[in-house]
Enzyme design. Structure first.
Site, PDB file in Angstrom:
ATOM      1  CB  SER A   1      27.189  32.065 -13.845  1.00 16.76           C
ATOM      2  OG  SER A   1      26.116  31.828 -12.943  1.00 16.76           O
ATOM      3  CD  GLU A   2      21.556  33.095 -14.514  1.00 18.15           C
ATOM      4  OE1 GLU A   2      20.461  32.558 -14.325  1.00 18.15           O
ATOM      5  OE2 GLU A   2      22.458  32.573 -15.197  1.00 18.15           O
ATOM      6  CG  ASN A   3      26.356  34.106 -10.013  1.00 15.73           C
ATOM      7  OD1 ASN A   3      26.441  33.500 -11.076  1.00 15.73           O
ATOM      8  ND2 ASN A   3      27.144  33.835  -8.984  1.00 15.73           N
TER       9      ASN A   3
END
Length: 219
Positions: free
Chosen positions: A46-48
Site C-alpha cells: 500500500s502506497e502509504n
C-alpha cells in the site's frame, strides 16, 4: 442480464495474480482482492507505507495503526512491515511492483487510464499515487463495472476525463467480461454474463476481438 458482484470480480482478479508477486491494490473495490489471496504467497503493498498486508480484520480486531491508503483497516502478515511513504513511492516509481489493481472511470482501447477526476463541478480531484502506480507497476489490471449508472460504456475509444496514465493498462476486468489490451485492439478473453459476444460488442464503446478459449465463455 447477469453480472458478477464486486466480490466475484475481486475473486476473478485474484486468480490471475501468480505466487510470489508484489502487488498494489488501489483504493476502493480493488482492496477486495486481498480477501481472495488464500494461502498463496502474494505480497500486498500500500502506497502509504505497508508491505505484507493480509485480509481485512474481523470486526472488533482492528488495529488503529494499520490502515491502507484508503484509510481502511488491514492486517499485517508474518514478515510484513510498515515504513515511510517516501520509501513506498520509491518502490512504486522504481519498478519494484509486479502488478497493481486499480479502479477506473474510463479505459481507452489503447490502454489509457482515467481514474482520478471526472471534471464534474464540485468533484474533489484525488489522484493520490495512481499516476505512479500506473506507470511504475509492470502490469496494470483495471477492475470496474462495464457500464456507468447511465448505461454508457466505461471502455471508450478515447478517454474524455483527465488521464492518469497513457497506454498502461494490461487487462480490464468488469462485471461482464475480461478483456486484454493488445497492439491490435481489445481482446475478449472471457464473458461472465449470460450475454453473447455480439451483445457485449453492442454495449461496449469500441470494436472488440473475440479471442475466447474453450471454457472462457461463461462463469
Amino acid at each position: 442480464m447477469k453480472r458478477l458482484t464486486r466480490d466475484e470480480m475481486a475473486q476473478r482478479v485474484a486468480r490471475d495474480i501468480p505466487e510470489g508477486a508484489y502487488v498494489n491494490l488501489g483504493i476502493g473495490v480493488p482492496t477486495l482482492v486481498a480477501n481472495h489471496i488464500g494461502d498463496r504467497e502474494i505480497i500486498l503493498h500500500s502506497e502509504n507505507g505497508v508491505l505484507g498486508m493480509g485480509p481485512a480484520p474481523a470486526p472488533g480486531e482492528e488495529d488503529g495503526d494499520l490502515i491502507n491508503a484508503g484509510k481502511q483497516f488491514v492486517t499485517l502478515l508474518a514478515g510484513g512491515a510498515y515504513f515511510h511513504h517516501a520509501d513506498s513511492f520509491g518502490m512504486m516509481r522504481g519498478g519494484h511492483l509486479d502488478y497493481c489493481v486499480l479502479g477506473a472511470f474510463q479505459v481507452s482501447a489503447r490502454g489509457d487510464l482515467a481514474n482520478w477526476h471526472t471534471g464534474a463541478p464540485g468533484a474533489i480531484p484525488a489522484v493520490g499515487g495512481a499516476m505512479d502506480l500506473a506507470i511504475g507497476a509492470k502490469k496494470v489490471f483495471v477492475m470496474m463495472e462495464h457500464l456507468t449508472k447511465q448505461g454508457e460504456s466505461k471502455i471508450v475509444a478515447q478517454c474524455s476525463y483527465p488521464l492518469t496514465g497513457m497506454n498502461c493498462v494490461s487487462r480490464i476486468y468488469t462485471d461482464l467480461a475480461m478483456l486484454e489490451v493488445g497492439k491490435d485492439g481489445l481482446h475478449v478473453r472471457e464473458i461472465y454474463s449470460d450475454i453473447g459476444f455480439e451483445e457485449l460488442q453492442e454495449l461496449t464503446g469500441v470494436p472488440l476481438i473475440d479471442t475466447r478459449t474453450e471454457g472462457g465463455s461463461g462463469r
